[in-house]
Design an enzyme around this catalytic site. Sequence first.
Site, PDB file in Angstrom:
ATOM      1  N   ASP A  85      44.410 -25.561  39.574  1.00 28.11           N
ATOM      2  CA  ASP A  85      45.775 -26.055  39.580  1.00 28.11           C
ATOM      3  C   ASP A  85      45.753 -27.457  38.981  1.00 28.11           C
ATOM      4  O   ASP A  85      45.293 -28.400  39.612  1.00 28.11           O
ATOM      5  CB  ASP A  85      46.310 -26.081  41.018  1.00 28.11           C
ATOM      6  CG  ASP A  85      47.720 -26.647  41.096  1.00 28.11           C
ATOM      7  OD1 ASP A  85      48.240 -27.118  40.063  1.00 28.11           O
ATOM      8  OD2 ASP A  85      48.306 -26.619  42.196  1.00 28.11           O
ATOM      9  N   TRP A 102      48.097 -30.217  48.704  1.00 26.07           N
ATOM     10  CA  TRP A 102      48.400 -29.045  47.883  1.00 26.07           C
ATOM     11  C   TRP A 102      47.359 -27.955  48.033  1.00 26.07           C
ATOM     12  O   TRP A 102      47.697 -26.761  48.099  1.00 26.07           O
ATOM     13  CB  TRP A 102      48.650 -29.457  46.425  1.00 26.07           C
ATOM     14  CG  TRP A 102      50.003 -30.061  46.339  1.00 26.07           C
ATOM     15  CD1 TRP A 102      50.301 -31.382  46.206  1.00 26.07           C
ATOM     16  CD2 TRP A 102      51.258 -29.389  46.522  1.00 26.07           C
ATOM     17  NE1 TRP A 102      51.658 -31.569  46.276  1.00 26.07           N
ATOM     18  CE2 TRP A 102      52.278 -30.368  46.459  1.00 26.07           C
ATOM     19  CE3 TRP A 102      51.630 -28.063  46.717  1.00 26.07           C
ATOM     20  CZ2 TRP A 102      53.632 -30.064  46.592  1.00 26.07           C
ATOM     21  CZ3 TRP A 102      52.980 -27.750  46.857  1.00 26.07           C
ATOM     22  CH2 TRP A 102      53.960 -28.739  46.793  1.00 26.07           C
ATOM     23  N   LYS A 124      55.475 -32.986  36.035  1.00 23.44           N
ATOM     24  CA  LYS A 124      54.739 -34.243  36.157  1.00 23.44           C
ATOM     25  C   LYS A 124      54.606 -34.888  34.772  1.00 23.44           C
ATOM     26  O   LYS A 124      55.177 -35.923  34.514  1.00 23.44           O
ATOM     27  CB  LYS A 124      53.332 -34.020  36.727  1.00 23.44           C
ATOM     28  CG  LYS A 124      53.271 -33.232  38.014  1.00 23.44           C
ATOM     29  CD  LYS A 124      53.984 -33.885  39.174  1.00 23.44           C
ATOM     30  CE  LYS A 124      53.642 -33.168  40.480  1.00 23.44           C
ATOM     31  NZ  LYS A 124      54.707 -33.273  41.475  1.00 23.44           N
TER      32      LYS A 124
END
Lengths: 366, 366
Positions: free
Chosen positions: A175, A105, A199
């Site tokens: 993040d 990511w 999530k």
Amino acid sequence: MISRNALNFSGGPGALPETVLAQVEAAIKEVPEVGLSILGISHRSDWFAAVVEETENNIRTLLGLSQDFHILFLQGGATQQFSMVPMTLLRGQKHAAEYLDTGYWSSKVVTEARREGPVKVLWSGESCGFNRLPSDGELDFSPDAPYLHYVSNETVEGLQFQRVVGRDDVPRVCDMSSDFLSKPCDANKFSVIYAHAQKNIGPAGVTIVLVHDTVVKASSDELPTFLNYRRQVESHSNLNTPPVFAIYVVLLVTRWLLNDVGGLENMAQTNRHKTELLYAMLDNSDGFYKGWSSKEDRSQMNVAFKLPDETLEQKFLAESHEAGFSGLAGHRAIGGIRASIYNALSLPAAEKLTNFMDDFLRHNRK
Amino acid sequence: MISRNALNFSGGPGALPETVLAQVEAAIKEVPEVGLSILGISHRSDWFAAVVEETENNIRTLLGLSQDFHILFLQGGATQQFSMVPMTLLRGQKHAAEYLDTGYWSSKVVTEARREGPVKVLWSGESCGFNRLPSDGELDFSPDAPYLHYVSNETVEGLQFQRVVGRDDVPRVCDMSSDFLSKPCDANKFSVIYAHAQKNIGPAGVTIVLVHDTVVKASSDELPTFLNYRRQVESHSNLNTPPVFAIYVVLLVTRWLLNDVGGLENMAQTNRHKTELLYAMLDNSDGFYKGWSSKEDRSQMNVAFKLPDETLEQKFLAESHEAGFSGLAGHRAIGGIRASIYNALSLPAAEKLTNFMDDFLRHNRK
């Protein structure tokens, strides 16, 4: 009997608490206090304004977040924040923003940031195959950087920072998509925290952004309105029609965290118990289950591991599916197996997986 | 007995067909063919790829759309398209894009476009208080414009184009957020058509974008990835986690349009019947109910009108709420009353409202 929903170890969109699912199901027919389906309630209604306000307050309470932060509910996923942050804080800057490249990511975040201004990758895990995180000694932060960006938990590799990194005099941007509200965090030490919902906190389609007031003030009116933090703050996340349904589910999850779980300390403790079981299984398997990440950087959210060969991995996936488990395939970028154990994944579910793994090990060890 | 959901005349998010709501409710617990809650299914699953493909095919079939178009499911609402279109087609252009300013929403589109390049407002309804649309004689299109943009239906004022405007040699871009899939449309005459879902086709949180291949090819890689049509096309709307739930509901609505309604001709006929009832009530009320728009530009989606004074309007709203109706308050920009009669609003519901209006008229006429 544990339901298939409760055994959903997917990397996301993942499991939601069963009590939340039951409330969502009822709300599709009718939100009691409104008398309408949640899918047909106006985003300009007093009811929805109260939903947004309570969700904000719950997040503030859970994190102990100072009033210097604004809380936004935006669309576009974390990906939109990959661009919104540098559009706001990096365009026209001389000094490079510093990014940590710690996994799948992070690499994507860096690519988007480079379009907006100068970026320095302060540390990259590429040479070690993204199997560990940097120590403090490896990080030489510049006091001149417009900000530092990092990803708190790498879902693909299963790496998680167990500390806040960076300098206190340089804005921290993080993040936290995959570990937001999974444990207490020093949120007030950051300038921007963003996390998509799918999530730990809701369905895909909404991203929670905590923005410090100084960042909001730095927003430029040259940006399209929807990419302008200030305009989003002024409109209370209601600049155009927000994802009403997804925000409502986030409200229900925050209520569950506050009232059923009893706060983030309790949540963290349960999450720790779950991973202790799974990592102990890895560590005691004589190398049959080989963890991806170095022990000290192990994630409390994603346990990524390999089996001795791909045939065994396919067998593991097939048999685990047969046993009622879902979502255990590793991310397509690295393969293998991944057990994602977000908030809604219960301790009994983790125990059941551990037992399954133990069984599988005994039957398949050479 | 008609349920409150079925009497939801909201400007959006609005009513969904009852049969769709029932399927959504079931899917919150478990999507039958997957065995998991719709909120916990991976966007990388084969099942979700099939959902996207079927939804695309259904839209293509309903509109008779050529294979030269790509169909995207994006986040950010129509508002994101206000910027994505000029980012793609207007940046760096010498000639101005032409925009029609026909109401509340058009004005917002123009503001965002001006940030990206030269814009010419070819016609504005401002001087007539946005109560009518331009005739062909009032529109002098330039062959040099990069594109023409207009809004097919203005929800606030209740104005709807009953024809395709513009030149065939200049790309047409149209915001069809409020009448997409409500009637047949010459979709192949456009280069970009976009529509957020929350009027006729689903819940807030997803926007359908039909992009002609020539526009996709014009996309610049200097744009953030999520704002780049080409990158979105290449990833099949799965660049980052898409709003799985909202897209699934759109699939169910397109199935309902194809199988239960029997296509867009039938849908248009029902929509016409509904508005004929309501507009006849306006026309036969001796000016008690005063329509906002000129007769020839009346919308088949939003019937906006005023009562003799605000006190009566408040009384109308209170009594209609009491009678089970929702969402009848006019948009905050112009006040008054607005009955939004999107696809899911049934003919019996429109009849019930007409009867209520008749009753209210008889009791309150001076």
